[in-house]
Design an enzyme around this catalytic site. Structure first.
Site, short mmCIF file in Angstrom:
data_model
loop_
_atom_site.label_atom_id
_atom_site.label_comp_id
_atom_site.label_asym_id
_atom_site.label_seq_id
_atom_site.Cartn_x
_atom_site.Cartn_y
_atom_site.Cartn_z
N SER A 127 24.74 46.15 93.27
CA SER A 127 23.59 46.57 94.09
C SER A 127 22.39 46.98 93.25
CB SER A 127 24.02 47.75 94.95
OG SER A 127 22.89 48.42 95.47
N GLU A 129 20.71 49.40 93.92
CA GLU A 129 20.76 50.86 93.84
C GLU A 129 21.16 51.32 92.44
OE1 GLU A 129 20.29 53.67 96.31
OE2 GLU A 129 18.95 52.01 96.73
N TYR A 151 27.07 56.73 95.69
CA TYR A 151 27.27 55.30 95.98
C TYR A 151 26.87 54.45 94.77
CZ TYR A 151 26.05 50.63 97.69
OH TYR A 151 25.93 49.28 97.82
P1 NDP Z 1 28.67 46.75 105.56
O1 NDP Z 1 28.64 48.25 105.51
O2 NDP Z 1 28.05 46.05 106.73
O3 NDP Z 1 30.20 46.25 105.46
C1 NDP Z 1 31.14 46.94 104.67
C2 NDP Z 1 32.49 46.30 104.88
O4 NDP Z 1 33.47 46.97 104.07
C3 NDP Z 1 33.02 46.37 106.33
O5 NDP Z 1 33.67 45.16 106.64
C4 NDP Z 1 34.05 47.50 106.25
O6 NDP Z 1 35.06 47.43 107.23
C5 NDP Z 1 34.63 47.22 104.87
N1 NDP Z 1 35.39 48.34 104.34
C6 NDP Z 1 34.99 49.62 104.16
N2 NDP Z 1 35.99 50.37 103.66
C7 NDP Z 1 37.07 49.54 103.52
C8 NDP Z 1 38.39 49.72 103.06
N3 NDP Z 1 38.83 50.91 102.63
N4 NDP Z 1 39.23 48.65 103.06
C9 NDP Z 1 38.81 47.45 103.51
N5 NDP Z 1 37.56 47.22 103.97
C10 NDP Z 1 36.70 48.26 103.97
O7 NDP Z 1 28.01 46.24 104.20
P2 NDP Z 1 27.08 44.94 103.92
O8 NDP Z 1 27.69 43.77 104.58
O9 NDP Z 1 25.66 45.29 104.16
O10 NDP Z 1 27.23 44.81 102.34
C11 NDP Z 1 28.32 44.09 101.74
C12 NDP Z 1 28.54 44.58 100.32
O11 NDP Z 1 27.37 44.37 99.55
C13 NDP Z 1 28.85 46.08 100.21
O12 NDP Z 1 29.72 46.24 99.12
C14 NDP Z 1 27.49 46.69 99.88
O13 NDP Z 1 27.67 47.91 99.20
C15 NDP Z 1 26.91 45.61 99.00
N6 NDP Z 1 25.47 45.50 98.98
C16 NDP Z 1 24.79 45.39 100.16
C17 NDP Z 1 23.43 45.20 100.15
C18 NDP Z 1 22.65 45.08 101.42
O14 NDP Z 1 21.43 45.21 101.36
N7 NDP Z 1 23.28 44.80 102.56
C19 NDP Z 1 22.68 45.09 98.87
C20 NDP Z 1 23.53 45.20 97.69
C21 NDP Z 1 24.87 45.38 97.75
P3 NDP Z 1 34.88 48.11 108.71
O15 NDP Z 1 34.16 47.10 109.55
O16 NDP Z 1 36.29 48.34 109.11
O17 NDP Z 1 34.08 49.37 108.52
P1 GDR Z 2 19.45 51.77 100.97
O1 GDR Z 2 19.18 51.39 102.49
O2 GDR Z 2 19.71 53.22 100.78
O3 GDR Z 2 18.33 51.17 100.17
O4 GDR Z 2 20.83 51.00 100.69
P2 GDR Z 2 18.65 52.25 103.73
O5 GDR Z 2 18.14 51.26 104.71
O6 GDR Z 2 19.67 53.23 104.21
O7 GDR Z 2 17.43 53.11 103.13
C1 GDR Z 2 16.27 52.48 102.59
C2 GDR Z 2 15.18 53.51 102.36
O8 GDR Z 2 14.68 53.97 103.61
C3 GDR Z 2 14.50 55.37 103.55
N1 GDR Z 2 14.56 55.96 104.92
C4 GDR Z 2 15.61 55.93 105.74
N2 GDR Z 2 16.85 55.38 105.59
C5 GDR Z 2 17.71 55.49 106.64
N3 GDR Z 2 18.92 54.91 106.54
N4 GDR Z 2 17.39 56.16 107.79
C6 GDR Z 2 16.16 56.75 107.97
O9 GDR Z 2 15.89 57.33 109.02
C7 GDR Z 2 15.22 56.61 106.90
N5 GDR Z 2 13.95 57.02 106.73
C8 GDR Z 2 13.55 56.61 105.53
C9 GDR Z 2 15.65 55.85 102.65
O10 GDR Z 2 15.40 57.17 102.17
C10 GDR Z 2 15.65 54.76 101.59
O11 GDR Z 2 14.70 55.07 100.60
C11 GDR Z 2 21.08 49.70 101.18
C12 GDR Z 2 22.59 49.58 101.45
O12 GDR Z 2 22.85 48.34 102.08
C13 GDR Z 2 23.36 49.64 100.14
O13 GDR Z 2 24.75 49.38 100.40
C14 GDR Z 2 22.80 48.58 99.20
O14 GDR Z 2 23.47 48.62 97.97
C15 GDR Z 2 21.30 48.79 98.99
O15 GDR Z 2 20.67 48.72 100.24
C16 GDR Z 2 20.69 47.74 98.08
#
Ligand code: NDP
Ligand code: GDR
Length: 328
Positions: A127, A129, A151
């Protein structure tokens, strides 16, 4: 027919990746953790119309034995490790669980691959992050990391363990350092989806305001559909490697509000309220990726613009709330 195993298949990326791989003729297996709410499991796969085409297998990232048994039985060609406790804000409330699932969970899967399927190609969902308090204005594969949340620290551990298993055991293990990517399937707690859901509620008279935290934070937002294509491309390369995947455009939360509200013909300044309770203990102020390597080596480029993404998300939330209103 190649076989792929996706952990996190019920999440946003897992669902789009499953759809993408099915379209390429893969047999798709998905790891499913047991839940008491089995009626809502697979909602995203159902939304994409592929729930009955993905084979769901019982296991958990915290249970190494379950992962080994799945790999032994199904011998996948590719393993995409997407499972995580992925919500940054929750990671301060549950730092140990985040470390166990997001960090050690990835190592469990690396161990399982090393033990039971060493020829499988492995993808780790790293990520942006991990860049946290940024050390360079645009972040690429050589930018030093500075994680700012439990995280991000857990992801950094998983990232380096992926590199370590590649170098120690010659696994075909790649790590995609993906910047934020969104879609109508984004979890409702993440800011873009919270905003588009809020726009839909306000437009339909179901809410009169939207409470957000830091509007100044800036992110490099792309579309999840584009980003899962990059994951697959990484595993098609002869050699494993790490890649940044990003659009190169950084936008503030406030500006995303303006775009999303404007799509529904609304002025965000009338409805958005800043709630200090939603600020984070430590913020990642700004991210902007440099995906030049993914572009030159993988031939990858994003296809959706931020405006198209916001419009698609607002339309999907409007449709969802209209449906709910009709059925209630
Ligand atoms: P989501 O939060 O939508 O999905 C997370 C998934 O992980 C769900 O299917 C959840 O299952 C599963 N999970 C959580 N805990 C466990 C466990 N103990 N055993 C098995 N499965 C588990 O995430 P995203 O699809 O947005 O992201 C996918 C991956 O990419 C994550 O690792 C995230 O950190 C990473 N990532 C995401 C980014 C983004 O912008 N979306 C950017 C960079 C990295 P359940 O449905 O049961 O909760
Ligand atoms: P992020 O995503 O932390 O970048 O992680 P998120 O959308 O939660 O926050 C982005 C930014 O928005 C600001 N923010 C708020 N965020 C949330 N959730 N709710 C609010 O009300 C709000 N107001 C302002 C946050 O402070 C932050 O700066 C996501 C996840 O998908 C991670 O798993 C992944 O790794 C990174 O993106 C890349």
């Amino acid at each position: 027919m190649p076989t792929a195993l996706i952990t996190g298949v019920t999440g946003q990326d897992g669902a789009y990746l499953a759809q993408f791989l099915l379209g390429k003729g893969y047999r798709v297996l998905g790891l499913l953790r047991r839940s008491a709410s089995s009626d809502v499991i697979g909602e995203r796969l159902r939304w994409l119309g592929i729930l009955d085409r993905v084979e769901l297998l019982d296991g958990n990232m915290s249970d190494l034995g379950s992962l080994i048994r799945i790999l032994q039985k199904h011998e996948p060609d590719e393993v995409y490790n997407l499972a995580a406790q992925s919500f940054v804000a929750s990671s301060w409330q549950q730092p140990l669980l985040t470390g166990m699932v997001t960090g050690l969970g990835a190592v469990n899967m690396l161990e399982a691959v090393r033990t039971a399927a060493p020829r499988a190609r492995f993808y780790q969902a790293s990520s942006s992050e991990m860049f946290g308090k940024i050390q360079e204005p645009r972040q690429n594969e050589r930018t030093p990391f500075y994680p700012r949340s439990p995280y991000a620290a857990a992801k950094l551990y998983a990232h380096w363990m992926t590199v370590n298993y590649r170098e120690s055991f010659s696994l075909h293990a790649s790590s995609g350092i993906l910047f934020n990517h969104e879609s109508p399937l984004r979890g409702i707690e993440f800011v873009t989806r919270k905003i588009t859901d809020g726009v839909a509620r306000i437009k339909l008279g179901l809410a009169c305001e939207l409470r957000l935290g830091n509007l100044e934070a800036r992110r490099d937002w792309g579309h999840a559909r584009d980003y899962v294509r990059a994951m697959w491309l990484m595993l098609q390369q002869p050699a494993p490697d790490d890649y940044v995947v990003a659009t190169g455009r950084s936008t503030s939360v406030g500006e995303f509000c303006r775009i999303a509200f404007a799509h529904a013909g609304l002025d965000h300044r009338e409805f958005v309220r800043v709630d200090p309770a939603l600020f984070r203990p430590a913020e990642v102020d700004v991210l902007r990726g440099d995906a030049a390597k993914a572009e030159s080596v993988l031939g990858w480029q994003p296809e959706s613009s931020l405006e198209e993404l916001a419009a698609e998300m607002v339309e999907a939330d409007l449709a969802r709330h209209r449906r709910l209103r009709e059925t209630s």
